[in-house]
Write a protein that holds these residues in place. Sequence first.
Motif, PDB file in Angstrom:
ATOM      1  N   MET A   1      -2.399 -42.430 -31.145  1.00  0.00           N
ATOM      2  CA  MET A   1      -2.148 -41.089 -31.666  1.00  0.00           C
ATOM      3  C   MET A   1      -2.225 -40.049 -30.562  1.00  0.00           C
ATOM      4  O   MET A   1      -3.168 -40.044 -29.782  1.00  0.00           O
ATOM      5  CB  MET A   1      -3.156 -40.748 -32.763  1.00  0.00           C
ATOM      6  N   LYS A   2      -1.230 -39.142 -30.546  1.00  0.00           N
ATOM      7  CA  LYS A   2      -1.248 -38.048 -29.577  1.00  0.00           C
ATOM      8  C   LYS A   2      -2.373 -37.064 -29.884  1.00  0.00           C
ATOM      9  O   LYS A   2      -3.012 -36.543 -28.989  1.00  0.00           O
ATOM     10  CB  LYS A   2       0.091 -37.305 -29.587  1.00  0.00           C
TER      11      LYS A   2
ATOM     12  N   LYS B   1      -4.857 -47.150 -39.107  1.00  0.00           N
ATOM     13  CA  LYS B   1      -4.077 -46.638 -37.982  1.00  0.00           C
ATOM     14  C   LYS B   1      -4.831 -46.870 -36.697  1.00  0.00           C
ATOM     15  O   LYS B   1      -6.053 -46.777 -36.658  1.00  0.00           O
ATOM     16  CB  LYS B   1      -3.797 -45.144 -38.162  1.00  0.00           C
TER      17      LYS B   1
END
Length: 179
Positions: free
Chosen positions: A18-19, A13
């Motif tokens: 990513m938040k 990933k």
Amino acid sequence: MSARTSKWPLIRKDLSTMKVPPNMLDYERTRTAFSWDDARSALTGTPGGGLNMVFEAVDRHAAGPLANQDALRFIQGTGEVLSVSYGELAASSNRFANVLQSLGVAKGDRVFSLIGRTPELYTAVAGTLKNGSVFCPLFSAFGPEPVKQRLLWAKGRYLSPPGRSIARRSCPSGTPSPN
């Protein structure tokens, strides 16, 4: 510990997208650097100086600015979302612990439950641990005989079935009701 092999490919990933970043980016590095002293220093401890898992996970947040934040969130089969705040979980688990105390459930006594994965299950777990008792979940599809056998094997004294008061189904004599 040896590396595990899997038939599934490793999922990679992009962290920049990513938040919220993951809590643990590198397991091996985290494991190598782990120290019980560091872990202990991250805990608040109970007001009396002891250590209690439910205090660390729930009550310390309920007593502070996170009291109204979600502690648990459930997505029901209908798609409805149900949230329980730290304050609500602390209050409901305190009530459950008080019920256990009023029934004479002592530290170390085993409290069994047939409650499914609902907010009430987490109330029962937290309340049982606050009481110093041992929480023992049972699979709700068990029939009377498997439940009875597990209660007898583990010397269970109290059973909290779904949708009923624990007081109606407690077994203070140590001999559980088979129904």
